[in-house]
Design a protein around this motif. Structure first.
Motif: not given
Lengths: 372, 372
Positions: B86-87, A69-70, B68-73, A91, A362, A67, B93, B225, A72, B80, B83-84, A227, A93, B90-91
């Motif tokens: 869901f995890e 991911r980036r 809050a976070r932004r994911i880039e893939n 968790g 945040n 897995t 958190h 992933s 930001e 992604s 997935q973030s 946040t 994963h 599921a975990g």
């Protein structure tokens, strides 16, 4: 971590790779042990015309099938990557998660960098021309007005952080300064001057998280985020940073210990005033009283509560996406007792790091501990 | 989700907000129920001169005190983010996680967009001038050479996806095309032509994940992933997409069912050839045989295995960070039986979505199920 610098010859991916390799080496793990990679970076698209950092780094590490991911979260991208990696392991994963944060700001021209960093703020405030330094200046003026702190106390925050960085091989500024140097430096946003403000920087840092406790490893007691309001104008008190307060409360609650247990702290001092505001929100100082700790020398390396022993954002440097990860690196070194006397806070069981996005949009608070 | 468009009047944050509000409304939840926000976006810094999207969206939703976070893939940023989210749930958190993906590509000039999208690839290949469409062309030529598929079969992939989008109110292209339209469209990268390639798009999509099963909710059986090699040249077979194969294997293993159970699939058809290559990697067609399913009409809306019932990237549109989330939205609508006859695949229990970064640097495979 890499040495932080004002301009590093290496590409951003090379910086990330160096940090990752150093973390793996420190942990005595091969890259093949890693099953998830979490890259913290704010703005490679704008600063480096680059996308897909997580895949580029993972490729450079020779890893497929993992897995990646980036993450930001503007200036807290590093800590959000730490949180993503921690949550993946906690968790179930991921068995071995690598968090790597980095930024190469020197590639961007000043106009581009200023524009992107300013676009962190709420549209309403951006359109009025309020930048992050001006928020810092407004907060500093309000704090100095509301308390008995004086301008020289505030300058002392930077003096202390430069003194800490002077002995840190990884710091961008290894230069002792005094209060008059701060007060004589160019004006930025009254009352803040250049030496109240973090620089632009290049660098990267990395941390490895494993589910199985390893020898000499530090334990994550909590990693929580919150946040705040996006527009600073929506806050009832201009000195309030709700995101930091809530992230701290969540973290203490998860960890089962509070601010009184903290032996060493890495605070997001993008501007000198923020070190005080955040210490107060985190319960590390009473409200309106953090300046006294600075005046009394309690936050120095050998004080009762060392703050920013590596030099903080001010003097270690602030490569945006790297900062939150470098705070964890510093705490690990301090808690493990890895550092020479002139760098060490001494015996420490509990460490706190707070990494803040924007002007408090945040915040991520991480608590680390080692067995006594 | 929002309607996907070639140019939308709304700002990127407004698009994200609209999608988030629609997901909350569909789930009959108030925004205050959300405790984590995961924003999928590839390149707002470059396309929109914007950073800190996750905080801007969270602020617009009126939420403080949440993660809050932004994911880039890159082009799989949406999945992604899924997935973030869901995890996180599921975990343990997060109790209620909102995944929102979006992109506003029309704000960028063509040179900027092309540069950033090209910089997804490995430096070595970027420096040689190999772009994503040219990888698509090379793969298409190799596939047509290696199999009995002919060029008209490949064109039929786009014809089918346009037919599906024709009835989809959310699709960018609501226009039926035929095989000759594809073959007569402008050349892009031989043998691929314009109608083999996804467009640039604006739009957003959102999905809400909760730990507690809700009435009428769809269950995430797996969300996994995997990275592949960063450089395409490092692959032993130019038709191999290891990331897709591994993400699929991991997902089937987690879910406890395999490709034979899949009733409907959303495949990342950035180029027509990718629909075939990914179906084969995922076991939805035997190796070298996916073209037969297309020729026999099995992948149409009423076929034995409907693929891209919403029109796919080709015809629904491909606002990069939105795509992976919009695939989940489409599957949820199909599995719940929400859609009118002309849009519905009919009874379906198991859905698969695959969202791919770059030319297979990384892939995310999500499996959804409903009770029969």
């Amino acid at each position: 971590m890499t040495e932080f610098a004002s301009a590093d010859d290496r590409s951003l991916v090379d910086l990330l790779l160096t940090a990752a390799e150093r973390a793996l080496s420190d942990a005595e793990r091969d890259a093949s042990a890693v099953d998830s990679v979490h890259v913290g970076n704010m703005a490679a698209e704008a600063f480096n015309e680059r996308s897909g950092l997580a895949n580029a780094l993972t490729g450079s590490l020779g890893l497929t099938g993992v897995t990646a991911r980036r993450i930001e979260n503007t200036s807290a991208s590093g800590a959000s990557a730490v949180q993503s990696a921690f949550e993946a392991v906690a968790g179930g994963h991921s068995a071995c998660a690598l968090a790597v944060g980095g930024e190469k700001m020197s590639s961007a021209d000043t106009a581009t960098a200023t524009e992107i960093i300013s676009r962190i703020t709420h549209d309403r405030e951006y359109e009025q021309g309020v930048t992050l330094p001006s928020f810092g200046g407004l907060a500093a003026a309000a704090y100095l007005d509301a308390t008995d702190a004086d301008r020289r106390d505030l300058a002392q925050v930077s003096v202390k952080n430069h003194a800490n960085a002077f002995e840190n091989d990884y710091a961008q500024f290894r230069k002792q300064i005094d209060v008059d140097d701060v007060l004589d430096s160019p004006a930025v946003a009254a009352p803040l001057r250049l030496y109240d403000c973090c620089p632009t920087s290049d660098g990267a840092a990395a941390v490895l998280f494993t589910a199985e406790p390893a020898a000499d490893a530090v334990t994550v007691a909590a990693c929580e985020s919150a946040t705040g309001t996006h527009a600073v104008a929506d806050r009832t008190d201009p000195l309030e940073i709700e995101s930091v307060r809530l992230a701290g409360e969540y973290a203490y609650d998860t960890a089962g210990f509070g601010p009184e247990a903290i032996d060493v702290a890495c605070i997001h001092d993008a501007f000198s005033i923020l070190e005080w505001l955040e210490m107060e929100e985190l319960g590390l100082a009473p409200a309106g009283e953090a300046w006294r700790l600075t005046r009394e020398g309690q936050t120095t390396l050998n004080g009762t509560l060392p703050v920013n022993p590596g030099g903080g954002l001010k003097a270690r440097g602030h490569p945006l996406g790297a900062t939150g990860v470098s705070q964890i690196v510093e705490l690990v070194w301090q808690l493990r007792g890895d550092l020479p006397d002139e760098r060490a806070v001494g015996e420490a069981e509990h460490g706190l790091a707070v990494n803040v996005a924007g002007f408090g949009n945040n915040a991520v608070c991480t608590l680390l501990e080692v067995d006594a």
